[in-house]
Enzyme design. Structure first.
Site, PDB file in Angstrom:
ATOM      1  N   CYS A 181      28.216  43.745  37.088  1.00 50.10           N
ATOM      2  CA  CYS A 181      28.096  44.686  35.958  1.00 50.10           C
ATOM      3  C   CYS A 181      29.180  43.894  35.107  1.00 50.10           C
ATOM      4  O   CYS A 181      30.373  43.704  35.124  1.00 50.10           O
ATOM      5  CB  CYS A 181      28.495  46.079  36.235  1.00 50.10           C
ATOM      6  N   LYS A 237      24.792  41.830  45.122  1.00 46.91           N
ATOM      7  CA  LYS A 237      24.706  41.252  43.929  1.00 46.91           C
ATOM      8  C   LYS A 237      25.773  40.832  42.916  1.00 46.91           C
ATOM      9  O   LYS A 237      26.081  41.600  42.704  1.00 46.91           O
ATOM     10  CB  LYS A 237      23.980  42.323  42.903  1.00 46.91           C
TER      11      LYS A 237
END
Length: 103
Positions: free
Chosen positions: A24, A63
């Site tokens: 993010c 991720k």
């Protein structure tokens, strides 16, 4: 690491995997010190993934975004793998490549 594992234990058994999202790039992630803003803190990432893999029965996945230097991205990927993550997803953009900056 403790907060990550504690949160994961709350959903363990109700999901197929626990994902550590280090991708993010939003400003709120910077203010909260999470997401892609942890990518430079290899020590913390190592602790989080290792601790989660040791204390959870549910698989741990991660991720990441690519880092400015390819060799740094590869080193981070190896570290995450060595810590026990079952899957590693790599977002093919850097943290600074936000949607509004792309053509």
């Amino acid at each position: 690491p403790g907060a990550f594992v504690a949160g994961a234990k709350m959903v363990e058994g109700r999901c197929q995997a626990i994902d550590l999202n280090l991708g993010c790039p939003q400003g709120i992630a910077k203010r909260g010190h999470y997401g892609a803003f942890l990518l430079e803190d290899t020590r913390l990432i190592r602790e989080m993934v290792t601790t989660a893999c040791l204390h959870l029965k549910t698989p741990v996945t991660c991720k990441i975004r690519i880092l400015p230097k390819e060799e740094d991205t590869l080193a981070l990927a190896r570290t995450i793998q060595e810590c026990g993550a079952q899957i590693l997803a790599v977002h093919g953009r850097t943290r600074d490549m936000l949607q509004e900056k792309l053509g």
